[in-house]
Design a protein around this motif. Sequence first.
Motif, PDB file in Angstrom:
ATOM      1  N   GLN A 133     -68.274   8.903  62.198  1.00 17.26           N
ATOM      2  CA  GLN A 133     -67.667   7.580  62.129  1.00 17.26           C
ATOM      3  C   GLN A 133     -66.685   7.564  60.978  1.00 17.26           C
ATOM      4  O   GLN A 133     -67.043   7.904  59.861  1.00 17.26           O
ATOM      5  CB  GLN A 133     -68.739   6.516  61.869  1.00 17.26           C
ATOM      6  N   CYS A 134     -65.488   7.134  61.266  1.00 20.10           N
ATOM      7  CA  CYS A 134     -64.534   6.980  60.168  1.00 20.10           C
ATOM      8  C   CYS A 134     -64.554   5.552  59.681  1.00 20.10           C
ATOM      9  O   CYS A 134     -64.048   4.658  60.334  1.00 20.10           O
ATOM     10  CB  CYS A 134     -63.127   7.332  60.612  1.00 20.10           C
ATOM     11  N   ILE A 135     -65.181   5.340  58.550  1.00 16.98           N
ATOM     12  CA  ILE A 135     -65.274   3.995  57.994  1.00 16.98           C
ATOM     13  C   ILE A 135     -64.028   3.689  57.180  1.00 16.98           C
ATOM     14  O   ILE A 135     -63.563   4.517  56.418  1.00 16.98           O
ATOM     15  CB  ILE A 135     -66.501   3.879  57.073  1.00 16.98           C
ATOM     16  N   GLY A 136     -63.554   2.513  57.353  1.00 13.92           N
ATOM     17  CA  GLY A 136     -62.430   1.959  56.597  1.00 13.92           C
ATOM     18  C   GLY A 136     -61.436   2.933  55.977  1.00 13.92           C
ATOM     19  O   GLY A 136     -60.256   2.772  56.113  1.00 13.92           O
ATOM     20  N   ALA A 137     -61.897   3.931  55.321  1.00 13.53           N
ATOM     21  CA  ALA A 137     -61.025   4.870  54.617  1.00 13.53           C
ATOM     22  C   ALA A 137     -60.220   4.152  53.556  1.00 13.53           C
ATOM     23  O   ALA A 137     -59.012   4.078  53.596  1.00 13.53           O
ATOM     24  CB  ALA A 137     -60.094   5.597  55.575  1.00 13.53           C
TER      25      ALA A 137
END
Lengths: 137, 137
Positions: free
Chosen positions: A129-133
């Motif tokens: 999962q790519c969170i916010g970054a």
Amino acid sequence: MNIGDVSRISGLPAKTIRYYEDIGLIQPRRGENGYRSFQDKDLHKLAFLGRARALGFTIEDCRNLLALYEDDGRESAAVKHIAEDHLARIDEKIAQLHSMRSTLAELVNACAGDHRPDCPILDDLGHGQCIGADQAL
Amino acid sequence: MNIGDVSRISGLPAKTIRYYEDIGLIQPRRGENGYRSFQDKDLHKLAFLGRARALGFTIEDCRNLLALYEDDGRESAAVKHIAEDHLARIDEKIAQLHSMRSTLAELVNACAGDHRPDCPILDDLGHGQCIGADQAL
DNA sequence: ATAGAGGTTCCACCAACTGGAGGGTCAAGC
DNA sequence: GCTTGACCCTCCAGTTGGTGGAACCTCTAT
């Protein structure tokens, strides 16, 4: 005193010292030949700046701290406020780094690191999962 | 798919996506009208990049990781190496921040933070030892 | 036809310096 | 007096990872 001496004494690169003059943190005099001529006051300020920078204060913080340093009528609350803000920023960064570190350490740990192509690190980057970054550090 | 959709899906600002194309991390096609036309492959790469950046990898690291990701003949050792280096850099930064934090916390603690001018923080900055000043963080 | 949302490029800016070019100055040695 | 080398000067460009804005084009809906 020329810039080379000041650099050796303060530990700051000459380039940095010129830069600090450029942005108005110090105002050394000039000799006949155009060379900067530093006095104790300048040396003292540079030491102050070096230490403040080493503690991670931004240049703008340094500018404000220097102004307070030279203002006999200052209130220590103003100084403390700057320092507390900075402390909070540091804590934020540490937390961010800790979070990265723990994920990364897990991945590194899971990776065999041999001649085969299978790699949990890439798997994670590819499918995790790519969170916010949030512009990580 | 246009850049706006991709931005919404990936969570990356359109500006950032254009920038990633600029520096060669992705190569989306173009439609008749000159608009970027993203495909699943691009979306996938951007997710990868977003996650890698969130873990603090530099753009150059990302470039290398992406290359490894797409190389079926890779050795996981290469990936692990990049990750371990990064982990070490993170640890270094954490250590640096901890060291700043402890000094700073002490000073903040010692400062009354009232209307009087006396301030241990400024005293320290003015007279403390200025160590190396290793371009703190 | 026109408005508004979205797309495009390009240039400038952020922090905090650092590197290098091109040139002037100073002290020592011959 | 001349040269050498160390030092100083200014100015411009580059670093990292984008971000903001101007000026302009394109698409869709009314």
